[in-house]
Design an enzyme around this catalytic site. Structure first.
Site, PDB file in Angstrom:
ATOM      1  N   HIS A   1      -8.493   3.736  -0.899  1.00 62.10           N
ATOM      2  CA  HIS A   1      -8.099   2.851   0.191  1.00 62.10           C
ATOM      3  C   HIS A   1      -9.364   2.337   0.854  1.00 62.10           C
ATOM      4  CE1 HIS A   1      -3.906   4.015  -0.117  1.00 62.10           C
ATOM      5  NE2 HIS A   1      -4.320   5.269  -0.216  1.00 62.10           N
TER       6      HIS A   1
ATOM      7  N   GLU B   1      -6.956   7.598  -6.463  1.00 61.85           N
ATOM      8  CA  GLU B   1      -6.385   6.771  -5.389  1.00 61.85           C
ATOM      9  C   GLU B   1      -7.508   6.322  -4.457  1.00 61.85           C
ATOM     10  OE1 GLU B   1      -3.802   9.067  -2.867  1.00 61.85           O
ATOM     11  OE2 GLU B   1      -3.209   7.323  -1.667  1.00 61.85           O
TER      12      GLU B   1
ATOM     13  N   TYR C   1     -10.158  -4.305   6.819  1.00 63.61           N
ATOM     14  CA  TYR C   1     -10.325  -4.276   5.362  1.00 63.61           C
ATOM     15  C   TYR C   1     -11.650  -4.875   4.880  1.00 63.61           C
ATOM     16  CZ  TYR C   1      -5.368  -3.095   5.571  1.00 63.61           C
ATOM     17  OH  TYR C   1      -4.172  -2.471   5.846  1.00 63.61           O
TER      18      TYR C   1
ATOM     19  N   ARG D   1      -4.951   5.790  11.104  1.00 59.30           N
ATOM     20  CA  ARG D   1      -4.162   4.602  11.443  1.00 59.30           C
ATOM     21  C   ARG D   1      -2.722   4.987  11.813  1.00 59.30           C
ATOM     22  NH1 ARG D   1      -4.865   0.155   7.101  1.00 59.30           N
ATOM     23  NH2 ARG D   1      -3.961  -1.065   8.811  1.00 59.30           N
TER      24      ARG D   1
ATOM     25  N   ARG E   1      -7.627 -11.165   5.283  1.00 60.92           N
ATOM     26  CA  ARG E   1      -6.636 -10.520   6.156  1.00 60.92           C
ATOM     27  C   ARG E   1      -7.300  -9.380   6.933  1.00 60.92           C
ATOM     28  NH1 ARG E   1      -2.716  -5.749   3.869  1.00 60.92           N
ATOM     29  NH2 ARG E   1      -4.187  -4.925   2.381  1.00 60.92           N
TER      30      ARG E   1
ATOM     31  N   ALA F   1       0.402  -0.646   0.446  1.00 59.14           N
ATOM     32  CA  ALA F   1       1.487   0.054   1.148  1.00 59.14           C
ATOM     33  C   ALA F   1       2.407   0.815   0.201  1.00 59.14           C
ATOM     34  CB  ALA F   1       2.289  -0.947   1.982  1.00 59.14           C
TER      35      ALA F   1
ATOM     36  N   ASN G   1      -5.750   1.234  -5.950  1.00 61.36           N
ATOM     37  CA  ASN G   1      -5.414   0.980  -4.553  1.00 61.36           C
ATOM     38  C   ASN G   1      -4.041   0.319  -4.571  1.00 61.36           C
ATOM     39  OD1 ASN G   1      -5.063   0.288  -1.906  1.00 61.36           O
ATOM     40  ND2 ASN G   1      -7.105  -0.597  -1.629  1.00 61.36           N
TER      41      ASN G   1
ATOM     42  N   PRO H   1      -0.077  -4.735  -3.736  1.00 59.94           N
ATOM     43  CA  PRO H   1       0.342  -5.792  -2.822  1.00 59.94           C
ATOM     44  C   PRO H   1      -0.629  -6.066  -1.677  1.00 59.94           C
ATOM     45  CG  PRO H   1       2.161  -4.302  -3.255  1.00 59.94           C
ATOM     46  CD  PRO H   1       0.958  -3.719  -3.939  1.00 59.94           C
ATOM     47  N   ASN H   2      -0.855  -7.339  -1.449  1.00 57.27           N
ATOM     48  CA  ASN H   2      -1.662  -7.878  -0.340  1.00 57.27           C
ATOM     49  C   ASN H   2      -3.170  -7.691  -0.517  1.00 57.27           C
ATOM     50  OD1 ASN H   2       0.595  -8.797   1.266  1.00 57.27           O
ATOM     51  ND2 ASN H   2       1.041  -6.650   1.615  1.00 57.27           N
TER      52      ASN H   2
HETATM   53  C1  DQA Z   1      -4.751   0.037   2.058  1.00 57.37           C
HETATM   54  C2  DQA Z   1      -4.071   0.841   3.169  1.00 57.37           C
HETATM   55  C3  DQA Z   1      -2.580   0.621   3.154  1.00 57.37           C
HETATM   56  O1  DQA Z   1      -1.965   1.355   4.216  1.00 57.37           O
HETATM   57  C4  DQA Z   1      -2.258  -0.849   3.346  1.00 57.37           C
HETATM   58  O2  DQA Z   1      -0.866  -1.054   3.250  1.00 57.37           O
HETATM   59  C5  DQA Z   1      -2.992  -1.724   2.400  1.00 57.37           C
HETATM   60  C6  DQA Z   1      -4.395  -1.428   2.117  1.00 57.37           C
HETATM   61  C7  DQA Z   1      -6.289   0.138   2.148  1.00 57.37           C
HETATM   62  O3  DQA Z   1      -6.932  -0.210   1.170  1.00 57.37           O
HETATM   63  O4  DQA Z   1      -6.817   0.499   3.197  1.00 57.37           O
HETATM   64  O5  DQA Z   1      -2.477  -2.725   1.932  1.00 57.37           O
HETATM   65  O6  DQA Z   1      -4.363   0.579   0.804  1.00 57.37           O
END
Ligand code: DQA
Length: 143
Positions: A98, A96, A22, A105, A17, A75, A72, A9-10
């Protein structure tokens, strides 16, 4: 070697964003950079904002013949036990990643419920988190 790069997501908004967190590169740019850097690897890229679709794709990893996964989960990493169970059921290694340094954070980002069922975690290198994960996973798989 066939690797699946999964973004949750996102992450489709990467590049626009919160670029100070990011980065300024879009997901399409990151994916294309990975293909240029690792020419010998057969990549498939998958992004979804839906938890169910993400789980469906993770469930398909062994069936679809991937050698490993870079994940990735955004959240969902912090609270999705359904995703954790799906990752635990994959025979092949899942790494995993990020973009941001999640340990520096907000408190809720410092816990990942998927880390325990992943082979490794790479966090905080921006787009290079994916590069580091692909490099190490490819070496690990060839060992
Ligand atoms: C993320 C870190 C997560 O906490 C966040 O919700 C994201 C991006 C990262 O790539 O830094 O959507 O996974």
């Amino acid at each position: 070697m066939k690797l699946l790069i999964v973004n949750g997501p996102n992450l489709n908004l990467t590049g626009s964003r919160e670029p100070s967190i990011y980065g300024k590169n879009s997901l399409a740019e990151i994916n294309s950079d990975l293909m240029q850097e690792f020419v010998g690897i057969n990549f498939e890229f998958f992004q979804t904002n839906s938890e169910g679709s993400l789980i469906d794709k993770i469930q398909a990893v062994d069936r679809e013949g991937f050698d490993g996964v870079i994940l990735n989960a955004g959240a969902l990493s912090h609270y999705s036990y359904s995703l954790r169970d799906a990752v635990a059921a994959v025979a092949k290694p899942v790494v995993e990643v990020h973009l941001s340094q999640v340990f520096a954070r907000e408190e809720f980002r410092r816990k990942s419920v998927i880390s325990e069922v992943c082979k490794a975690t790479v966090t905080g290198f921006g787009k290079f988190s994916y590069f580091a994960a692909v490099y190490a996973l490819a070496k690990y798989l060839k060992k």
